[in-house]
Design a protein around this motif. Structure first.
Motif, PDB file in Angstrom:
ATOM      1  N   ASP A 153       0.819  -1.210   0.000  1.00 39.84           N
ATOM      2  CA  ASP A 153       0.000   0.000   0.000  1.00 39.84           C
ATOM      3  C   ASP A 153       0.859   1.268   0.000  1.00 39.84           C
ATOM      4  OD1 ASP A 153      -2.234  -1.590   0.027  1.00 39.84           O
ATOM      5  OD2 ASP A 153      -2.600  -1.385   2.182  1.00 39.84           O
ATOM      6  N   TYR A 154       1.930   1.263   0.791  1.00 43.08           N
ATOM      7  CA  TYR A 154       2.776   2.457   0.864  1.00 43.08           C
ATOM      8  C   TYR A 154       3.509   2.693  -0.456  1.00 43.08           C
ATOM      9  CZ  TYR A 154       5.962   5.969   2.702  1.00 43.08           C
ATOM     10  OH  TYR A 154       6.648   7.129   2.904  1.00 43.08           O
ATOM     11  N   SER A 155       4.072   1.634  -1.023  1.00 44.62           N
ATOM     12  CA  SER A 155       4.785   1.789  -2.290  1.00 44.62           C
ATOM     13  C   SER A 155       3.824   2.128  -3.426  1.00 44.62           C
ATOM     14  CB  SER A 155       5.595   0.535  -2.620  1.00 44.62           C
ATOM     15  OG  SER A 155       4.770  -0.619  -2.684  1.00 44.62           O
ATOM     16  N   TRP A 156       2.570   1.647  -3.320  1.00 40.56           N
ATOM     17  CA  TRP A 156       1.560   1.964  -4.340  1.00 40.56           C
ATOM     18  C   TRP A 156       1.336   3.470  -4.414  1.00 40.56           C
ATOM     19  CZ3 TRP A 156      -0.544  -0.751  -8.134  1.00 40.56           C
ATOM     20  CH2 TRP A 156      -1.672  -0.244  -8.772  1.00 40.56           C
ATOM     21  N   GLU A 157       1.316   4.120  -3.262  1.00 36.85           N
ATOM     22  CA  GLU A 157       1.171   5.577  -3.241  1.00 36.85           C
ATOM     23  C   GLU A 157       2.352   6.246  -3.938  1.00 36.85           C
ATOM     24  OE1 GLU A 157      -1.453   7.300  -2.220  1.00 36.85           O
ATOM     25  OE2 GLU A 157      -2.443   5.381  -1.822  1.00 36.85           O
ATOM     26  N   LYS A 158       3.533   5.723  -3.752  1.00 36.82           N
ATOM     27  CA  LYS A 158       4.721   6.280  -4.410  1.00 36.82           C
ATOM     28  C   LYS A 158       4.643   6.094  -5.928  1.00 36.82           C
ATOM     29  CE  LYS A 158       7.075   7.562  -0.736  1.00 36.82           C
ATOM     30  NZ  LYS A 158       7.492   8.970  -0.508  1.00 36.82           N
ATOM     31  N   LEU A 159       4.109   4.957  -6.354  1.00 35.32           N
ATOM     32  CA  LEU A 159       3.999   4.694  -7.791  1.00 35.32           C
ATOM     33  C   LEU A 159       3.013   5.633  -8.463  1.00 35.32           C
ATOM     34  CD1 LEU A 159       3.898   0.781  -7.972  1.00 35.32           C
ATOM     35  CD2 LEU A 159       5.878   2.280  -8.176  1.00 35.32           C
ATOM     36  N   ASN A 160       2.087   6.165  -7.691  1.00 33.04           N
ATOM     37  CA  ASN A 160       1.008   6.959  -8.268  1.00 33.04           C
ATOM     38  C   ASN A 160       1.058   8.420  -7.852  1.00 33.04           C
ATOM     39  OD1 ASN A 160      -0.756   4.873  -9.692  1.00 33.04           O
ATOM     40  ND2 ASN A 160      -0.337   3.918  -7.720  1.00 33.04           N
ATOM     41  N   THR A 161       2.244   8.871  -7.498  1.00 35.58           N
ATOM     42  CA  THR A 161       2.473  10.285  -7.216  1.00 35.58           C
ATOM     43  C   THR A 161       3.230  10.886  -8.390  1.00 35.58           C
ATOM     44  OG1 THR A 161       2.587   9.878  -4.829  1.00 35.58           O
ATOM     45  CG2 THR A 161       3.530  11.941  -5.645  1.00 35.58           C
ATOM     46  N   GLY A 162       2.600  11.776  -9.115  1.00 37.67           N
ATOM     47  CA  GLY A 162       3.232  12.346 -10.300  1.00 37.67           C
ATOM     48  C   GLY A 162       3.082  11.433 -11.499  1.00 37.67           C
ATOM     49  N   THR A 163       3.974  11.578 -12.462  1.00 36.58           N
ATOM     50  CA  THR A 163       3.921  10.795 -13.693  1.00 36.58           C
ATOM     51  C   THR A 163       4.764   9.538 -13.564  1.00 36.58           C
ATOM     52  OG1 THR A 163       5.771  12.010 -14.659  1.00 36.58           O
ATOM     53  CG2 THR A 163       3.568  12.865 -15.082  1.00 36.58           C
ATOM     54  N   TRP A 164       4.419   8.532 -14.383  1.00 39.50           N
ATOM     55  CA  TRP A 164       5.096   7.239 -14.303  1.00 39.50           C
ATOM     56  C   TRP A 164       6.588   7.356 -14.602  1.00 39.50           C
ATOM     57  CZ3 TRP A 164       4.293   2.706 -12.248  1.00 39.50           C
ATOM     58  CH2 TRP A 164       5.056   1.623 -12.673  1.00 39.50           C
ATOM     59  N   ARG A 165       6.946   8.203 -15.563  1.00 39.81           N
ATOM     60  CA  ARG A 165       8.353   8.301 -15.937  1.00 39.81           C
ATOM     61  C   ARG A 165       9.212   8.875 -14.809  1.00 39.81           C
ATOM     62  NH1 ARG A 165       8.771  12.362 -20.888  1.00 39.81           N
ATOM     63  NH2 ARG A 165       7.160  10.931 -21.620  1.00 39.81           N
ATOM     64  N   ASP A 166       8.565   9.564 -13.861  1.00 34.93           N
ATOM     65  CA  ASP A 166       9.306  10.147 -12.742  1.00 34.93           C
ATOM     66  C   ASP A 166       9.378   9.231 -11.529  1.00 34.93           C
ATOM     67  OD1 ASP A 166       9.774  12.508 -14.157  1.00 34.93           O
ATOM     68  OD2 ASP A 166       7.832  13.355 -13.553  1.00 34.93           O
ATOM     69  N   VAL A 167       8.725   8.075 -11.600  1.00 32.72           N
ATOM     70  CA  VAL A 167       8.767   7.138 -10.475  1.00 32.72           C
ATOM     71  C   VAL A 167      10.131   6.456 -10.433  1.00 32.72           C
ATOM     72  CG1 VAL A 167       7.795   5.018  -9.507  1.00 32.72           C
ATOM     73  CG2 VAL A 167       6.280   6.707 -10.537  1.00 32.72           C
ATOM     74  N   ASP A 168      10.807   6.556  -9.308  1.00 29.37           N
ATOM     75  CA  ASP A 168      12.106   5.905  -9.170  1.00 29.37           C
ATOM     76  C   ASP A 168      11.933   4.390  -9.186  1.00 29.37           C
ATOM     77  OD1 ASP A 168      15.087   6.693  -8.187  1.00 29.37           O
ATOM     78  OD2 ASP A 168      14.477   4.761  -7.337  1.00 29.37           O
ATOM     79  N   LYS A 169      12.819   3.711  -9.893  1.00 33.39           N
ATOM     80  CA  LYS A 169      12.677   2.261 -10.033  1.00 33.39           C
ATOM     81  C   LYS A 169      12.754   1.551  -8.682  1.00 33.39           C
ATOM     82  CE  LYS A 169      14.230  -1.753 -12.632  1.00 33.39           C
ATOM     83  NZ  LYS A 169      15.169  -2.285 -13.632  1.00 33.39           N
ATOM     84  N   ASP A 170      13.440   2.149  -7.706  1.00 36.20           N
ATOM     85  CA  ASP A 170      13.508   1.512  -6.391  1.00 36.20           C
ATOM     86  C   ASP A 170      12.124   1.345  -5.778  1.00 36.20           C
ATOM     87  OD1 ASP A 170      16.123   0.867  -6.185  1.00 36.20           O
ATOM     88  OD2 ASP A 170      16.698   2.497  -4.842  1.00 36.20           O
ATOM     89  N   TRP A 171      11.200   2.272  -6.051  1.00 34.20           N
ATOM     90  CA  TRP A 171       9.855   2.132  -5.498  1.00 34.20           C
ATOM     91  C   TRP A 171       9.081   1.035  -6.208  1.00 34.20           C
ATOM     92  CZ3 TRP A 171       8.845   3.310  -0.909  1.00 34.20           C
ATOM     93  CH2 TRP A 171       9.450   4.408  -0.304  1.00 34.20           C
ATOM     94  N   ARG A 172       9.356   0.826  -7.480  1.00 33.14           N
ATOM     95  CA  ARG A 172       8.760  -0.312  -8.169  1.00 33.14           C
ATOM     96  C   ARG A 172       9.299  -1.615  -7.592  1.00 33.14           C
ATOM     97  NH1 ARG A 172      10.158   0.214 -14.098  1.00 33.14           N
ATOM     98  NH2 ARG A 172       8.840  -1.640 -14.233  1.00 33.14           N
TER      99      ARG A 172
END
Length: 382
Positions: free
Chosen positions: A60-79
């Motif tokens: 749940d916590y990492s899901w919020e990180k994946l959906n903050t801003g645009t996908w290209r800006d999501v750091d791969k560590d959060w994925r």
């Protein structure tokens, strides 16, 4: 120790000390601590009731990180954090003597990792769900006929099927409103089903020594995904037969007809298929239709994506699980590099079998997973 958990442990590192948890400073210390606690608890007391809850918190916590801003800006560590959460959840679901519902939830969790996460620990989740020597082979045997070779489809979300609709009916009910549909009964006259049934032996005979481009990797969003040139025979020997016998290794798919950036053809195979009549409802002529053939082993994944045109996806051999999302979800996903949060979005799904033709309207998002050795043909048209 149950046989199922024995199989799980055979996939995992032998001890927690060998279980890698390496992240950049972008991952907060509290999250890293939660991951370490989940790992240690898994090795110390895998049946502990808090294991599943902690795994869900990580998801749940990492899901919020994946959906903050645009996908290209999501750091791969959060994925990767998301995938670790999925792994811990799958392990908690598989512990002891899991129920059928737990098994189904574990499979769904793996699929969500493939959709939104990143590869971890040498694609450990791929091994769990696809390898015949690991846990999900045993799970499918236990689930018998209802789940032995395909996912359980939610009846409320299952795609509509229709038999040989007229051109006018297809236009009015599906093309104009841009509604996906599975069309049955329109490929029975193809030589690929009659005069020259497609098979590995037939492919070797027709094109065994032809050099073609292939895509290698579990999915094209992973770092290990690559493209290379090889002969059809080499592809079959190394990636198809090898995968089936070993139960592990790379997954790959093989393009056999035209594809814009490759401009490659095997005319003999192209003679075995027919362009769907419904393509005449488009704006271009037959020369404007892009035809791709896809060949690969079980487990080949196409992550969530859109096609540039209307698509008829015809299944010739094997079966594929497909999930589709409406382009109404696109405001949060303006291009192919920005996959949004789809866990709560409405979707439709199906298992596409030999002879089925799936109409995928323009810009519909779709995720595809081969359930077994698969030959498919796609027709892109405007």
């Amino acid at each position: 120790m149950t046989p199922m958990w024995t199989d799980v442990k055979s996939v995992l590192p032998a001890s927690g000390a060998e279980f890698p948890l390496c992240f950049s400073e972008k991952v907060e210390t509290s999250v890293l601590k939660a991951l370490e606690l989940s790992r240690d608890l898994m090795y110390r007391d895998p049946e502990h009731p808090s294991s599943a809850d902690r795994a869900q918190l990580i998801i749940d916590y990492s899901w919020e990180k994946l959906n903050t801003g645009t996908w290209r800006d999501v750091d791969k560590d959060w994925r990767r954090v998301y995938s670790y959460g999925c792994l811990f959840k799958v392990l908690s679901l598989c512990n002891g003597n899991p129920s059928q519902s737990n098994i189904q939830e574990a499979i769904r969790t793996c699929d969500m990792s493939f959709l939104m996460g990143a590869s971890i620990m040498d694609d450990i989740l791929q091994k769990l769900i696809f390898s015949k020597t690991f846990i999900f082979f045993n799970m499918k045997q236990k689930m018998k006929t209802c789940c032995a070779s395909e996912p359980v489809i939610n009846a409320a979300k299952e795609l509509t099927r229709i038999y040989c609709p007229s051109l006018e009916h297809f236009r009015k009910e599906f093309l104009d409103p841009q509604k996906p549909v599975i069309i049955e009964g329109t490929t029975t006259h193809w030589p690929a089903f009659t005069e020259h049934p497609w098979s590995i032996d037939y492919l070797r005979t027709i094109a065994g020594y032809r050099t073609v481009p292939i895509e290698v990797g579990s999915k094209y969003t992973d770092e290990d995904w690559s493209q290379k040139l090889t002969t059809v025979n080499e592809f079959i020997d190394h990636y198809v037969i090898g995968t089936a016998e070993d139960g592990v290794g790379y997954l790959a798919q093989h393009q056999l007809f035209d594809q814009a950036r490759y401009n490659f053809k095997i005319p003999e195979l192209k003679e075995d298929i027919r362009i769907p009549d419904y393509c005449c409802l488009g704006e271009g002529d037959e020369d404007d239709i892009t035809i791709n053939a896809w060949f690969g082993p079980a487990g080949t994944i196409s992550p969530l994506h859109q096609d540039p045109q209307q698509n008829f996806l015809a299944q010739v051999v094997g079966r594929k699980y497909i999930r589709l999302y409406s382009p109404e979800e696109t405001p949060n996903n303006p291009d192919l590099e920005k996959f949004p949060a789809f866990s709560q979005a409405p979707y439709q799904e199906c298992v596409l079998g030999p002879g089925d033709v799936l109409f995928i309207p323009l810009k519909h998002w779709h995720y595809v997973r081969s359930l077994e050795l698969s030959f498919s043909v796609s027709f892109w048209w405007s």
